[in-house]
Scaffold this active site. Structure first.
Site, PDB file in Angstrom:
ATOM      1  N   GLY C  37       0.788  -1.225   0.000  1.00  8.09           N
ATOM      2  CA  GLY C  37       0.000   0.000   0.000  1.00  8.09           C
ATOM      3  C   GLY C  37       0.821   1.276   0.000  1.00  8.09           C
ATOM      4  O   GLY C  37       0.272   2.361  -0.160  1.00  8.09           O
ATOM      5  N   CYS C 246     -28.163  -9.109 -16.184  1.00  2.00           N
ATOM      6  CA  CYS C 246     -27.593  -8.896 -17.514  1.00  2.00           C
ATOM      7  C   CYS C 246     -28.555  -9.366 -18.587  1.00  2.00           C
ATOM      8  O   CYS C 246     -29.055 -10.503 -18.564  1.00  2.00           O
ATOM      9  CB  CYS C 246     -26.263  -9.649 -17.637  1.00  2.00           C
ATOM     10  SG  CYS C 246     -25.576  -9.604 -19.301  1.00  2.00           S
ATOM     11  N   CYS C 249     -26.613 -12.523 -20.528  1.00  2.00           N
ATOM     12  CA  CYS C 249     -26.311 -13.811 -19.910  1.00  2.00           C
ATOM     13  C   CYS C 249     -27.101 -14.073 -18.641  1.00  2.00           C
ATOM     14  O   CYS C 249     -26.999 -15.144 -18.063  1.00  2.00           O
ATOM     15  CB  CYS C 249     -24.813 -13.912 -19.604  1.00  2.00           C
ATOM     16  SG  CYS C 249     -24.335 -12.945 -18.148  1.00  2.00           S
ATOM     17  N   CYS C 271     -23.445  -7.092 -18.719  1.00  2.00           N
ATOM     18  CA  CYS C 271     -22.205  -7.238 -17.952  1.00  2.00           C
ATOM     19  C   CYS C 271     -21.128  -6.322 -18.493  1.00  2.00           C
ATOM     20  O   CYS C 271     -20.904  -6.243 -19.698  1.00  2.00           O
ATOM     21  CB  CYS C 271     -21.646  -8.668 -18.098  1.00  2.00           C
ATOM     22  SG  CYS C 271     -22.525  -9.895 -17.156  1.00  2.00           S
ATOM     23  N   CYS C 277     -19.231 -12.467 -19.319  1.00  2.00           N
ATOM     24  CA  CYS C 277     -20.559 -12.564 -19.943  1.00  2.00           C
ATOM     25  C   CYS C 277     -20.554 -13.651 -21.010  1.00  2.00           C
ATOM     26  O   CYS C 277     -21.450 -14.487 -21.076  1.00  2.00           O
ATOM     27  CB  CYS C 277     -20.904 -11.210 -20.564  1.00  2.00           C
ATOM     28  SG  CYS C 277     -22.620 -11.049 -21.037  1.00  2.00           S
TER      29      CYS C 277
END
Lengths: 269, 360, 287
Positions: C37, C246, C249, C271, C277
């Site tokens: 970080g 979606c 899908c 998606c 997807c």
């Protein structure tokens, strides 16, 4: 907070002063701002530092609050666990932690001590959040309590201080500092720039808080009236040196040093 | 049924084709040659070299041609090319005192050794578009005036003032100046790094900042002590030889400003300095750079920092037009996912607000 | 990775950067991995793509990629967006590496603004493109001060910002690039991924590298490191949910893009992750 330099280890906290300044010197080039300044401050005591502009009192405050590094001398503070630490021998993280928790600084201009664009509640809650408070409701509740204590309407908790009057901003600054229950508060002309009636109200509040919370404080001011109202003891500064000190009433009613006599005499009673 | 849009690759290829056609323009019009750009758009070439940080006139001309005349795009091309170049040596410091000057002026004295040499400047032209001059095939090259040989020595104004102790000595820097292009800039930055940053910084940005100091945003009372444009030799000192070898010559523009004097309790007042240097005849850049250099020395000279031109982080982080252009233009890239996240949020907040209103 | 100067078409070194530069960047990456970080300054090079368009991610990828790697590049979750195409072509031209649009087939995934829905594995590295690395930049413009704040773990002002949001809006109004605490020590900006993706960073099996070219910083989250989104205990961090699934899908667990389909404002949701997807559609078709 473990890398602190140990000097005196007091037998009991009351044998050592809360703050001891010894032989403080500070120059700016050829100008001597503070010369050999020494004093002690005990818990719960309010010390007034008076003098005209140029006396060095603000430089003294800046050194004691670690904003300036003195050229010589020691500033020793007694921590909550009884150990004594020298301010500039501490590591920076330790010093910053001290500034954020155990000490408070009230600036003459509230703009210097507040986040103007952030709500009053956030201003007061910041110290809590800085040391790990993570419950929004509690932080907000704490902030509301302190707003009440400094006589700011709690309904204004979400307003930014930009919308407050000078006196309110100053009271908010005080709340922002006191929320962490500091043992020492440094104040630089806390009533400077405020209307006389507003000043009176603020001084009353400060006096009440100092006594209720057992705060030790150093109040720097050129106004002897403020000093008389707030301070238990006074030191008088002139050209960087302390010329007289003693109990407030004694110094003001029976000044010994010619300069103090001049100061006292020049107030229009 | 909804079919996701595809064909990004084909779109890009088509865009590149269109670009090539636009770059060439009408084919009846003769194509621009590199020599024409180098010779007749010389000041554009100078700017691209200066901010691209590579002295190569032909390369800069190529970049300008490829960039269709967009100088910031050309500067970008040069910088990207520069990244790939190997570093063979570091030259000795150039000696602008030994430059063969084509221009030398000073605003501080009416007359001085060496005189005022105007050179090829726009300064005293009347800005009237000359339709004769700019007509195709219309420019007539005037016969060159007999140029007097500058036999007299041309000591610097700052040197003359220095002899009397009236101007601060050139502040000493680190023995080895850092290299801005090899190490990331950290603050506070020393003067050598600041000057490197300013030298490759955007001329427009520095111009505006320099202008701001003149308009009162931290005024430093500048006087143009010396402005020089001329050719200097580039020398390197190979370890095997032990003596300097000249490897070429470049043209530089240099500006020394004489600024607000300063004194202290222990030192008598002296004028202070600002410095600017650029490739080619980028005189305006050198002057602006000198103003900003002086402003950035505020802390060192004990001045209060009150204006943007004195703020190191503000100036040095935002002076590079390649960075600025990239980030400003990146807004053209798709951001629809983040926008979707914001749409979600704002719809929820508005629902909450209307529910709250309805409840009242 | 070969040590010598392997020339590809056009006379450039493998993956464009010279070996010295790659070494410099890898040193920065190692330091970043050692301090999860923490933003490591590095001498970012000028690249043939503009600053702000992924040069940090490109430099990181260029420094770690080898001839046997398989690279996937996505932008907004899709392989076919113009900048992803451009970057993928850059690596194809300068490194000749194999490329793929299948998350599960890639050894390196370079991404802008999304984390793939398919969970990553230990043998994968994800490289994020970062515009502004400093999480406190909007509170404090000065770099000198933010560096000090990180060194002292002085993150109070960040919580003040969250408090303000809750006081004003009842919730934190940061929808993307939502700040996180890494390994319990450093405050980090995850890049402008939607907050929906934040949980994927926590205890990820893959190495996560972050490159900011213009701002000249590299940071990292090693595998299996804790990454916690900032919140208050009584206002915990939550992710977005859609009312739709979606349209292609049927997924209701992925980040959905809103698509406007006609001039009367009809819309549907699909998606964002095109690979995810397509895989789901393939599975559905097989059933």
């Amino acid at each position: 907070m473990n890398d602190l330099s140990l000097t005196d280890v007091a037998a009991t906290p009351y044998e050592t002063p809360l703050l001891r300044v010894s032989g403080l010197c500070k120059n700016f080039g050829a100008v001597v701002a503070c010369r050999n300044v020494s004093f002690a401050l005990w818990p719960g005591e309010v010390l007034g530092v008076v003098g005209e502009s140029g006396s060095g009192k603000t430089t003294l405050l800046n050194c004691v609050s670690a904003r300036l590094q003195p050229d010589a001398g020691r500033i020793e503070f007694q921590l909550r666990d009884g150990r004594v630490a020298e301010l500039f021998e501490m590591s920076e993280p330790a010093r910053r932690m001290l500034m954020r928790t155990d000490w408070g600084i009230v600036h003459q201009n509230p703009r210097d001590g507040l986040r103007l664009g952030v709500s009053a509640g956030a201003n007061v809650g910041e110290r809590l959040m800085a040391v790990g408070a993570r419950h929004y409701g509690e932080i907000r509740g704490n902030a509301a309590d302190w707003l009440r204590k400094v006589e700011i309407e709690v309904a204004r908790i979400d307003d930014p201080p930009r919308t407050f009057s000078g006196g309110m901003q100053q009271r908010l600054q005080i709340a922002r500092n006191l929320v962490s229950r500091p043992r020492l508060v440094l104040m630089d002309e806390p009533t400077g720039g405020l209307d006389v009636s507003v000043q009176a109200r603020l001084l009353d509040l400060l006096r009440g808080l100092c006594s209720e919370l057992g705060l030790a404080a150093i109040v720097v001011t050129h106004d002897l009236g403020v000093a008389r109202l707030l301070a238990h003891r006074l030191t008088v500064m002139r050209r960087g040196e302390i010329v007289e000190s003693g109990l407030t009433d004694q110094v003001l009613d029976d000044p010994q040093h010619p300069y103090t006599q001049l100061l006292v005499a020049s107030i229009l009673q | 049924m909804y079919v996701a849009v595809k064909g990004g690759e084909r779109a890009i290829a088509a865009a590149h084709q269109l670009l090539a056609e636009a770059r060439r323009g009408k084919t009846e019009v003769p194509e621009l040659t590199l020599a024409q750009i180098e010779e007749q758009l010389a000041l554009a070439v100078d700017r691209v070299m200066t901010e691209g940080s590579v002295y190569d006139r032909e390369l800069a001309a190529r970049a300008i041609k490829q960039a269709r005349g967009d100088l910031i795009e050309a500067i970008f091309l040069l910088r990207a090319y520069r990244t790939t170049l190997p570093r063979l040596a570091v030259s000795l410091p150039i000696d602008t005192g030994a430059a063969s000057l084509k221009r030398r002026i000073s605003a501080t004295f009416k007359d001085l050794p060496g005189g005022q040499l105007l050179g090829p400047t726009f300064d005293y032209t009347h800005r009237l578009i000359d339709f004769g001059l700019t007509a195709d095939g219309g420019s007539v090259t005037p016969s060159p005036p007999s140029a007097p040989e500058p036999s007299e020595a041309m000591p610097r104004v700052s040197g003359l003032l220095g002899e009397e102790g009236l101007i601060e000595p050139n502040p000493a820097g680190e023995a080895e100046p850092g290299d801005l292009t090899r190490e990331p800039l950290e603050f506070p930055a020393d003067r050598a790094l600041r000057l490197q940053n300013l030298a490759r910084g955007d001329e427009g940005f520095l111009l505006a900042l320099g202008y701001s100091t003149q308009r009162g945003y931290a005024r430093n009372h500048p006087f143009a002590g010396e402005i020089r444009i001329g050719e200097v030799e580039i020398e390197i000192m190979p370890a095997e030889l032990g003596f300097p070898v000249v490897i070429g010559e470049i043209t530089v523009s240099e500006c020394e400003m004489v600024n607000q004097f300063k004194g202290s309790a222990t030192a008598p007042p002296q004028f202070t300095r600002g410095y600017g240097l650029a490739f080619g005849e980028c005189e305006r850049k050198a002057i602006a750079m000198a103003l900003v250099d002086r402003a950035l020395r505020a802390k060192e000279l004990g001045e209060e920092v009150i204006a943007p031109a004195q703020d190191q982080e503000f100036v040095l982080s935002q002076s590079d037009n390649v960075e600025a252009s990239g980030f400003v233009q990146h807004l053209k890239l798709p951001h629809y996912v983040d926008f979707q996240a914001e749409l979600n949020l704002i719809r929820r907040l508005r629902t909450r607000a209307t529910e709250a209103d309805a409840a009242e | 990775m070969s040590e010598g100067e392997e020339q590809t078409a056009g006379g450039y070194n493998f993956a464009y950067l010279d070996e010295q530069t790659k070494r410099m960047i890898r040193r920065a990456i190692l330091k970043a991995v050692a301090i999860p970080g923490y933003q490591v300054p590095f001498a970012s090079r000028e690249m043939p793509l503009p600053f702000g368009w992924g040069t940090g991610g490109i430099q990181v990828t260029a420094s770690i990629i080898g001839p046997n790697d398989r690279l996937k590049v996505i932008d907004q979750g899709a392989d076919d967006t113009t900048n992803a195409v451009s970057i993928r072509q850059f690596f194809a031209k300068t490194a000749g590496v194999a490329t793929t649009d299948r998350t599960s087939h890639a050894s390196i995934v370079q991404t802008r603004h999304r984390i793939p829905e398919t969970p990553l594995r230990e043998d994968q590295i994800i490289v994020y493109q970062v515009p502004i690395p400093e999480p406190m930049r909007w509170l404090e413009q000065r770099e000198a001060e933010t560096r000090r704040m990180h060194a002292l773990a002085d993150y109070g002002p960040m919580y003040v910002r969250l408090y303000e949001d809750i006081a004003q809006f009842g919730r934190v109004t940061t929808a993307y690039d939502y700040p996180v605490m890494v390994n319990g020590r450093y405050l980090m900006r995850p890049s402008p991924i939607p907050k929906f993706d934040n949980p994927k960073m926590n205890m990820s099996a893959a190495l996560q590298l972050f490159g900011a070219g213009r701002e000249k910083r590299i940071y990292a989250v090693p595998p299996y490191t804790s990454v916690k989104s900032l919140d208050f205990t009584d206002h915990p961090f939550t992710i977005e949910r859609w009312d739709n699934s979606c349209a292609i899908c049927g997924a209701n667990d992925s980040f959905l893009d809103e698509v406007i389909t006609d001039d009367r404002g009809s819309r549907l949701f699909v998606c964002s992750d095109t690979d995810y997807c397509r895989q789901r559609r393939a599975v559905k078709a097989a059933e």
